[in-house]
Scaffold this motif. Structure first.
Motif, mmCIF file in Angstrom:
data_model
loop_
_atom_site.group_PDB
_atom_site.id
_atom_site.type_symbol
_atom_site.label_atom_id
_atom_site.label_comp_id
_atom_site.label_asym_id
_atom_site.label_seq_id
_atom_site.Cartn_x
_atom_site.Cartn_y
_atom_site.Cartn_z
ATOM 1 N N GLY A 145 -2.623 11.496 -14.856
ATOM 2 C CA GLY A 145 -1.404 11.746 -14.105
ATOM 3 C C GLY A 145 -0.799 10.463 -13.570
ATOM 4 N N TRP A 146 0.501 10.511 -13.392
ATOM 5 C CA TRP A 146 1.219 9.436 -12.694
ATOM 6 C C TRP A 146 1.692 9.967 -11.344
ATOM 7 C CZ3 TRP A 146 1.498 4.429 -13.996
ATOM 8 C CH2 TRP A 146 1.231 4.058 -15.315
ATOM 9 N N PHE A 147 1.445 9.189 -10.326
ATOM 10 C CA PHE A 147 1.876 9.499 -8.977
ATOM 11 C C PHE A 147 2.676 8.321 -8.453
ATOM 12 C CE2 PHE A 147 -0.603 13.322 -7.981
ATOM 13 C CZ PHE A 147 -1.455 13.342 -9.070
ATOM 14 N N ARG A 148 3.432 8.552 -7.407
ATOM 15 C CA ARG A 148 4.163 7.440 -6.789
ATOM 16 C C ARG A 148 4.178 7.606 -5.275
ATOM 17 N NH1 ARG A 148 10.308 8.854 -8.953
ATOM 18 N NH2 ARG A 148 10.661 10.707 -7.638
ATOM 19 N N GLN A 149 4.298 6.474 -4.619
ATOM 20 C CA GLN A 149 4.351 6.490 -3.161
ATOM 21 C C GLN A 149 5.371 5.466 -2.681
ATOM 22 O OE1 GLN A 149 0.546 6.008 -1.193
ATOM 23 N NE2 GLN A 149 1.330 7.011 0.639
ATOM 24 N N ALA A 150 6.395 5.960 -2.019
ATOM 25 C CA ALA A 150 7.408 5.104 -1.421
ATOM 26 C C ALA A 150 7.003 4.787 0.011
ATOM 27 C CB ALA A 150 8.763 5.802 -1.463
ATOM 28 N N PRO A 151 7.516 3.690 0.563
ATOM 29 C CA PRO A 151 7.172 3.336 1.938
ATOM 30 C C PRO A 151 7.476 4.459 2.919
ATOM 31 C CG PRO A 151 8.305 1.519 0.877
ATOM 32 C CD PRO A 151 8.385 2.685 -0.063
ATOM 33 N N GLY A 152 6.483 4.803 3.743
ATOM 34 C CA GLY A 152 6.674 5.836 4.742
ATOM 35 C C GLY A 152 6.633 7.255 4.225
ATOM 36 N N LYS A 153 6.341 7.412 2.946
ATOM 37 C CA LYS A 153 6.306 8.754 2.349
ATOM 38 C C LYS A 153 4.925 9.058 1.784
ATOM 39 C CE LYS A 153 11.208 9.162 1.219
ATOM 40 N NZ LYS A 153 12.192 9.544 0.169
#
Length: 126
Positions: free
Chosen positions: A35-43
């Motif tokens: 899987g690919w996941f992502r994380q933005a600042p503060g999220k």
């Protein structure tokens, strides 16, 4: 030793494209979903896309349907994420992860995943 190594991140303008790669080693690739996941600042970290390495079936989050495509090269134990029509809201650190293929696997649930890469930054400028 299990390793997941992401590459291909960078800075791109709105509407541009990037292809991320995830090179896996140390486990039986065909027994896992990647899987690919992502994380933005503060999220919170969120699921983007997933592929069943055994049968090639895929799952994509609604936010990326029609823009992102996940694929795998099982001979190379590598999964790709082709990202087109990028938007500023796609800016995040992108992680690949591996989850053992079991019945009822929830592809976008990060707690299903056993192994994680270190992440690669994707920045989309407006």
């Amino acid at each position: 030793e299990v390793q997941l190594v992401e590459s291909g991140g960078g800075l791109v303008q709105t509407g541009g494209s990037l292809r991320l790669s995830c090179a896996a080693s140390g486990f039986t690739f065909d027994d896992y979903a990647i899987g690919w996941f992502r994380q933005a600042p503060g999220k919170e970290r969120e699921g983007v896309s997933c592929i069943n390495s055994s049968d090639g079936s895929t799952y994509n989050a609604d936010s990326v349907k029609g823009r992102f495509t996940i694929s795998s090269d099982n001979a190379k134990n590598t999964v790709y994420l082709q990202m087109n029509s990028l938007k500023p809201e796609d800016t995040a650190v992108y992680y690949c992860a591996a989850a053992l293929l079991v019945a009822g696997l929830r592809p976008m649930d990060l707690y299903e995943y056993d192994y994680w890469g270190q992440g690669t930054q994707v920045t989309v400028s407006s």
